[in-house]
Scaffold this motif. Sequence first.
Motif, mmCIF file in Angstrom:
data_model
loop_
_atom_site.group_PDB
_atom_site.id
_atom_site.type_symbol
_atom_site.label_atom_id
_atom_site.label_comp_id
_atom_site.label_asym_id
_atom_site.label_seq_id
_atom_site.Cartn_x
_atom_site.Cartn_y
_atom_site.Cartn_z
ATOM 1 N N PHE A 60 0.837 -1.201 0.000
ATOM 2 C CA PHE A 60 0.000 0.000 0.000
ATOM 3 C C PHE A 60 0.879 1.262 0.000
ATOM 4 N N LEU A 61 1.862 1.298 0.873
ATOM 5 C CA LEU A 61 2.743 2.463 0.936
ATOM 6 C C LEU A 61 3.592 2.591 -0.328
ATOM 7 N N ASN A 62 3.964 1.459 -0.921
ATOM 8 C CA ASN A 62 4.765 1.507 -2.139
ATOM 9 C C ASN A 62 4.002 2.163 -3.287
ATOM 10 N N CYS A 63 2.664 2.031 -3.266
ATOM 11 C CA CYS A 63 1.861 2.695 -4.304
ATOM 12 C C CYS A 63 2.078 4.203 -4.259
ATOM 13 N N TYR A 64 2.175 4.753 -3.063
ATOM 14 C CA TYR A 64 2.407 6.192 -2.916
ATOM 15 C C TYR A 64 3.860 6.544 -3.164
ATOM 16 N N ALA A 65 4.770 5.673 -2.728
ATOM 17 C CA ALA A 65 6.190 5.943 -2.920
ATOM 18 C C ALA A 65 6.545 6.006 -4.407
ATOM 19 N N ARG A 66 5.924 5.160 -5.209
ATOM 20 C CA ARG A 66 6.188 5.158 -6.651
ATOM 21 C C ARG A 66 5.754 6.464 -7.308
ATOM 22 N N GLN A 67 4.838 7.168 -6.672
ATOM 23 C CA GLN A 67 4.357 8.451 -7.220
ATOM 24 C C GLN A 67 4.991 9.650 -6.520
ATOM 25 N N ASN A 68 6.017 9.372 -5.694
ATOM 26 C CA ASN A 68 6.622 10.434 -4.886
ATOM 27 C C ASN A 68 5.586 11.128 -4.013
ATOM 28 N N ARG A 69 4.672 10.333 -3.445
ATOM 29 C CA ARG A 69 3.605 10.860 -2.604
ATOM 30 C C ARG A 69 3.519 10.076 -1.292
ATOM 31 N N LEU A 70 4.655 9.681 -0.789
ATOM 32 C CA LEU A 70 4.649 8.876 0.419
ATOM 33 C C LEU A 70 3.970 9.609 1.575
ATOM 34 N N GLY A 71 4.116 10.934 1.612
ATOM 35 C CA GLY A 71 3.453 11.725 2.645
ATOM 36 C C GLY A 71 1.944 11.547 2.606
ATOM 37 N N ASP A 72 1.374 11.447 1.410
ATOM 38 C CA ASP A 72 -0.068 11.246 1.278
ATOM 39 C C ASP A 72 -0.479 9.871 1.809
ATOM 40 N N GLY A 73 0.380 8.880 1.600
ATOM 41 C CA GLY A 73 0.085 7.552 2.119
ATOM 42 C C GLY A 73 0.025 7.540 3.633
ATOM 43 N N TYR A 74 1.015 8.163 4.262
ATOM 44 C CA TYR A 74 1.017 8.262 5.725
ATOM 45 C C TYR A 74 -0.181 9.070 6.218
ATOM 46 N N ALA A 75 -0.504 10.155 5.492
ATOM 47 C CA ALA A 75 -1.628 10.997 5.902
ATOM 48 C C ALA A 75 -2.945 10.235 5.826
ATOM 49 N N TYR A 76 -3.092 9.375 4.811
ATOM 50 C CA TYR A 76 -4.309 8.577 4.694
ATOM 51 C C TYR A 76 -4.441 7.638 5.890
ATOM 52 N N ILE A 77 -3.349 7.002 6.255
ATOM 53 C CA ILE A 77 -3.369 6.098 7.411
ATOM 54 C C ILE A 77 -3.730 6.883 8.670
ATOM 55 N N ALA A 78 -3.155 8.080 8.797
ATOM 56 C CA ALA A 78 -3.451 8.923 9.961
ATOM 57 C C ALA A 78 -4.940 9.237 10.036
ATOM 58 N N SER A 79 -5.549 9.532 8.886
ATOM 59 C CA SER A 79 -6.973 9.874 8.871
ATOM 60 C C SER A 79 -7.826 8.672 9.275
ATOM 61 N N GLN A 80 -7.395 7.467 8.882
ATOM 62 C CA GLN A 80 -8.142 6.266 9.258
ATOM 63 C C GLN A 80 -8.055 6.021 10.760
ATOM 64 N N GLU A 87 2.705 12.938 11.714
ATOM 65 C CA GLU A 87 4.061 13.463 11.857
ATOM 66 C C GLU A 87 5.018 12.793 10.881
ATOM 67 N N ARG A 88 4.801 11.510 10.614
ATOM 68 C CA ARG A 88 5.617 10.837 9.596
ATOM 69 C C ARG A 88 5.390 11.471 8.227
ATOM 70 N N ALA A 89 4.124 11.789 7.949
ATOM 71 C CA ALA A 89 3.799 12.422 6.665
ATOM 72 C C ALA A 89 4.518 13.757 6.526
ATOM 73 N N LEU A 90 4.532 14.530 7.591
ATOM 74 C CA LEU A 90 5.163 15.852 7.533
ATOM 75 C C LEU A 90 6.683 15.756 7.493
ATOM 76 N N GLU A 91 7.237 14.640 7.943
ATOM 77 C CA GLU A 91 8.686 14.453 7.853
ATOM 78 C C GLU A 91 9.134 14.352 6.398
ATOM 79 N N VAL A 92 8.345 13.677 5.578
ATOM 80 C CA VAL A 92 8.719 13.509 4.177
ATOM 81 C C VAL A 92 8.090 14.575 3.281
#
Length: 216
Positions: free
Chosen positions: A100-120, A135-140
């Motif tokens: 799941f996270l790799n889907c965002y990493a491939r798009q250079n959007r890893l922060g969005d992946g972490y943010a989605y998890i945070a929202s859940q 906070e992980r999302a904001l780190e990247v």
Amino acid sequence: MNNTPTIMKRQWRIRPILLILLFPLHLLLLLTVPVPTTGTPTAATPPSPPDGQQSYDIGLSLFKAEKYNAAAKNLWKSIIHYPSSSPDVKYTIQQSFQSFLNCYARQNRLGDGYAYIASQYYQQGSAKEAREFSERALEVDPDNNGAKEVLQKLGVLKVESRTAEMVYDLANGYFNKDEYKKSAELFEESCQLSNGRLFLACANAVFCRSRICEWG
């Protein structure tokens, strides 16, 4: 007239990091995320139980086809509907979460992946984990709006007064991620804040609503 929103492109600066596997307790919490169902099941025709293995297999196929957004949706379903009691399960929650996270990493959007998890996690009432992944999302991605929204709801960040232009930029960001429902809400807010003077925001809100009606 072409009502297609003017999309503002951003160059993401993602520094290389290792994708961190969650502790089993954190992963088990994800299984409680509700997923809406459609229709009203009857006693005569009970709905089939969600198939986590099928969602996982579809997600991997879409990932290989480089359809990362669709892949992420299916991989998330495979986490929620993990068939722990099935002897035929061929994946682990950790594998699905990594993919799941790799889907965002491939798009250079890893922060969005972490943010989605945070929202859940926030929707579950798990404030500690919601803050951790924000906070992980904001780190990247220090400007990640999704993570900031979660932290604002948690009372960690002060809510700033939003102008029509600020909200319009937020709406464009969600539009770029094909999140038409959220972008429509923000375009409408931008339109209202400008008292209708920001015509493009008003027009884009209508455009996004039409996309929702067509595609769901």
